[in-house]
Scaffold this motif. Structure first.
Motif, PDB file in Angstrom:
ATOM      1  N   SER A 161     -11.990 -20.296 -23.913  1.00 28.19           N
ATOM      2  CA  SER A 161     -10.808 -20.684 -24.697  1.00 28.19           C
ATOM      3  C   SER A 161      -9.581 -19.870 -24.295  1.00 28.19           C
ATOM      4  O   SER A 161      -8.459 -20.365 -24.357  1.00 28.19           O
ATOM      5  N   THR A 162      -9.813 -18.621 -23.867  1.00 29.85           N
ATOM      6  CA  THR A 162      -8.689 -17.774 -23.469  1.00 29.85           C
ATOM      7  C   THR A 162      -7.917 -18.385 -22.294  1.00 29.85           C
ATOM      8  O   THR A 162      -6.691 -18.303 -22.241  1.00 29.85           O
ATOM      9  N   GLN A 211     -10.031 -37.037 -32.170  1.00 29.57           N
ATOM     10  CA  GLN A 211     -11.252 -36.558 -31.538  1.00 29.57           C
ATOM     11  C   GLN A 211     -12.381 -37.455 -32.014  1.00 29.57           C
ATOM     12  O   GLN A 211     -12.775 -37.385 -33.179  1.00 29.57           O
ATOM     13  N   LYS A 271     -10.555  -9.543 -15.775  1.00 24.65           N
ATOM     14  CA  LYS A 271     -11.104  -8.250 -16.162  1.00 24.65           C
ATOM     15  C   LYS A 271     -11.645  -8.217 -17.590  1.00 24.65           C
ATOM     16  O   LYS A 271     -10.923  -8.500 -18.548  1.00 24.65           O
ATOM     17  N   GLY A 272     -12.914  -7.859 -17.717  1.00 30.41           N
ATOM     18  CA  GLY A 272     -13.513  -7.598 -19.031  1.00 30.41           C
ATOM     19  C   GLY A 272     -14.073  -8.821 -19.734  1.00 30.41           C
ATOM     20  O   GLY A 272     -14.725  -8.694 -20.766  1.00 30.41           O
ATOM     21  N   TYR A 273     -13.836 -10.018 -19.179  1.00 32.56           N
ATOM     22  CA  TYR A 273     -14.331 -11.229 -19.855  1.00 32.56           C
ATOM     23  C   TYR A 273     -15.786 -11.510 -19.484  1.00 32.56           C
ATOM     24  O   TYR A 273     -16.239 -11.180 -18.390  1.00 32.56           O
ATOM     25  N   ASP A 274     -16.487 -12.179 -20.431  1.00 34.11           N
ATOM     26  CA  ASP A 274     -17.894 -12.499 -20.228  1.00 34.11           C
ATOM     27  C   ASP A 274     -18.074 -14.008 -20.065  1.00 34.11           C
ATOM     28  O   ASP A 274     -17.158 -14.696 -19.594  1.00 34.11           O
ATOM     29  N   PHE A 306      -8.641 -13.612 -25.480  1.00 36.26           N
ATOM     30  CA  PHE A 306      -7.174 -13.613 -25.512  1.00 36.26           C
ATOM     31  C   PHE A 306      -6.612 -12.193 -25.392  1.00 36.26           C
ATOM     32  O   PHE A 306      -5.704 -11.818 -26.121  1.00 36.26           O
ATOM     33  N   THR A 332      -5.516 -27.659 -35.843  1.00 32.88           N
ATOM     34  CA  THR A 332      -4.233 -28.299 -35.534  1.00 32.88           C
ATOM     35  C   THR A 332      -3.056 -27.532 -36.134  1.00 32.88           C
ATOM     36  O   THR A 332      -1.996 -27.432 -35.513  1.00 32.88           O
ATOM     37  N   CYS A 383      -6.685 -34.901 -34.851  1.00 31.88           N
ATOM     38  CA  CYS A 383      -6.704 -33.565 -34.252  1.00 31.88           C
ATOM     39  C   CYS A 383      -5.492 -33.424 -33.346  1.00 31.88           C
ATOM     40  O   CYS A 383      -5.351 -34.196 -32.394  1.00 31.88           O
ATOM     41  N   PHE A 384      -4.611 -32.486 -33.637  1.00 30.49           N
ATOM     42  CA  PHE A 384      -3.416 -32.256 -32.816  1.00 30.49           C
ATOM     43  C   PHE A 384      -2.674 -33.571 -32.546  1.00 30.49           C
ATOM     44  O   PHE A 384      -2.252 -33.838 -31.433  1.00 30.49           O
ATOM     45  N   VAL A 432     -15.309 -19.204 -34.361  1.00 33.78           N
ATOM     46  CA  VAL A 432     -15.505 -19.944 -33.110  1.00 33.78           C
ATOM     47  C   VAL A 432     -14.796 -21.303 -33.098  1.00 33.78           C
ATOM     48  O   VAL A 432     -14.648 -21.894 -32.042  1.00 33.78           O
ATOM     49  N   MET A 435     -16.317 -29.263 -27.382  1.00 31.10           N
ATOM     50  CA  MET A 435     -15.438 -30.083 -28.228  1.00 31.10           C
ATOM     51  C   MET A 435     -14.960 -29.303 -29.446  1.00 31.10           C
ATOM     52  O   MET A 435     -13.840 -29.498 -29.918  1.00 31.10           O
ATOM     53  N   VAL A 436     -15.809 -28.413 -29.979  1.00 31.39           N
ATOM     54  CA  VAL A 436     -15.416 -27.651 -31.169  1.00 31.39           C
ATOM     55  C   VAL A 436     -15.031 -26.203 -30.864  1.00 31.39           C
ATOM     56  O   VAL A 436     -14.422 -25.548 -31.702  1.00 31.39           O
ATOM     57  N   LYS A 437     -15.365 -25.704 -29.674  1.00 34.16           N
ATOM     58  CA  LYS A 437     -15.135 -24.275 -29.435  1.00 34.16           C
ATOM     59  C   LYS A 437     -14.180 -23.934 -28.297  1.00 34.16           C
ATOM     60  O   LYS A 437     -13.721 -22.795 -28.205  1.00 34.16           O
ATOM     61  N   SER A 491     -18.809 -16.313 -22.423  1.00 34.16           N
ATOM     62  CA  SER A 491     -18.776 -17.050 -23.686  1.00 34.16           C
ATOM     63  C   SER A 491     -17.592 -18.003 -23.794  1.00 34.16           C
ATOM     64  O   SER A 491     -16.685 -18.020 -22.957  1.00 34.16           O
ATOM     65  N   PHE A 541     -15.390 -17.520 -25.941  1.00 36.99           N
ATOM     66  CA  PHE A 541     -14.213 -16.668 -26.145  1.00 36.99           C
ATOM     67  C   PHE A 541     -13.461 -16.507 -24.822  1.00 36.99           C
ATOM     68  O   PHE A 541     -12.238 -16.459 -24.797  1.00 36.99           O
TER      69      PHE A 541
END
Lengths: 275, 275
Positions: A259-260, A14, A249-252, B10, B260, A9-10, B61, A60-62, A254, A256
């Motif tokens: 990761s941002t 992992q 602003k606007g994020y919850d 993002f 990756t 992985c990269f 995800v 680890m996956v998200k 999760s 998502f």
């Protein structure tokens, strides 16, 4: 220690491993990302503590951490959030028992025999990681999400000098004053008040946190009222602590959201670990 | 169309939507990432077709696409891999029936009534996306993983001029000669041989692919023998097709591999879409 899986992985690996923990009296599973070049010498380690209902696997996956950790040559460990198994106490609620260890050592029945996540993280898993893998114990940082953000800040505050930097995504900031905390502290420790020794806001008020802190929390977090970000923000400012609290602003709540902002958090830790 | 969820991600929005599909005769669910600034005009669209056992959710995800799509102002759609539901035929095997549509229109019982994934992607979902969202139909690209890589290459070859660029992660390259393909073509189309019209290697041999192609496949892919990368590599070279086939040392078939190389794939599509 048993290897459950290893995936490239990269440029790094992992892995997922299990081991018998003295602290919890159970087998525990964790994920560990080791970057490319780890064989050339010990690498710094970032702890990622996960939130309610998670295992070692979710982040680890998200969360997208490996891409950024690889850039900086940093390892990342993803511990589980509680002991698990047939002989381990549990509760029907998603926020108590298995998947909801809250990173404390329980003193009360039926939790005390196995729910010892503070000792598990700070002693057992720490000892295992530094004996089994080429990791640099002098360069550790810690982060986490939600209940894991609570864990990251409080474990750092309770072990001065161990973590060079601390960050959190939407952390539970003041659990002894929140429905995400009072019930759990009552169950695990005997009273909500016993939780003040494991409460980021209370610890910061006492000046217990000695490492720089970065927090991101979404303005649209569906659990915003339970997080009590305002209490910790006030305490940090009152103590003139080295800290950045960002309301995004606007994020919850999760992945998502997590990761941002992962790139920012890993860059923050990389800077502290390079000193 | 029904909105099932929308999460900021993002700077853009990761949505999940469902709609009634004429092609499949069922409700279908898909994920759509719209980047920041989408309100300023139509944005290019990357299709991401998923592999066996996946729904719309897995890549959404785990593949890490949004981070890179956001950089280039690109939308990404994550369709489901088959029709689903109580009235829809299925099989006990993981690689036939629900979760294994293979991106063809079935002609045989019991699959023909609902398993029409080629028409679903190229007609129904296409029509819906361009009528409901600010997407630029002149700037489409397509990618996918495993069975979805097969889908990406074959749907592009069967709709010349529609996709400006094509890529795939560990695609099934020659399904009419593989156990990942012969069984499914026999079931859906009546014979393995009928699958040659839906086989990347066969289509490339006929010169059907008119867009630049990028493929990444791991040297340690546990399904390497089923993918038949060598057949497609040979066909591409024989046709002097504009294509890059990269064998990535030590990588396997997982999302750890996909994530990756996601940055490279999205940069490849962004270049083609900017022309």
């Amino acid at each position: 220690m048993k290897t459950l899986s290893e995936n490239k992985c990269f440029g790094g690996v992992q892995g997922v491993y299990s081991h018998a923990s003295k602290a919890t009296g159970t087998d525990m599973t964790f994920g560990l990302f080791l970057p490319e070049g780890v064989e050339d010498g010990p690498v710094p380690l970032l702890w990622y503590l996960s939130g309610l209902t998670c295992t070692h696997e979710n982040a680890m996956v998200k969360a997208g951490a490996q891409a950024h950790a690889a850039l900086y040559g940093m390892a990342v460990v993803f511990p589980d959030t509680s002991p698990r198994g047939d002989g381990v106490a549990d509760d029907e609620a998603y926020d108590l028992g298995q998947g909801a260890g809250f990173y404390v050592d329980a003193t009360e029945a039926p939790w005390a025999p196995h729910f010892r996540m503070e000792s598990y993280i700070l002693n057992d898993l720490t000892d295992l990681l530094f004996s089994e893998f080429p990791l640099d114990a002098e360069r550790q940082a810690i982060t986490g999400h939600s209940m894991g953000g609570h864990g990251a800040i409080t474990l750092a505050a309770k072990s001065p000098g161990r973590f060079r930097s601390v960050s959190a995504f939407a952390p539970i900031c003041n659990p002894s004053a929140s429905d995400w905390g009072r019930k759990q502290f009552a169950a695990y420790l005997g009273s909500p008040e016993a939780g003040t020794a494991h409460d980021a806001t209370c610890l910061v008020r006492k000046g217990a946190l000695d490492a720089p802190l970065l927090i991101d929390t979404g303005t649209d977090d569906q659990f915003g009222d339970l997080l009590k970000t305002e209490a910790l923000a006030e305490a940090l400012a009152a103590r003139r602590a080295e800290a950045t609290v960002r309301l995004q602003k606007g994020y919850d709540h999760s992945y998502f959201f997590v990761s941002t902002f992962m790139a920012d958090h890993i860059a923050f830790h990389a800077e502290a670990l390079a000193r």
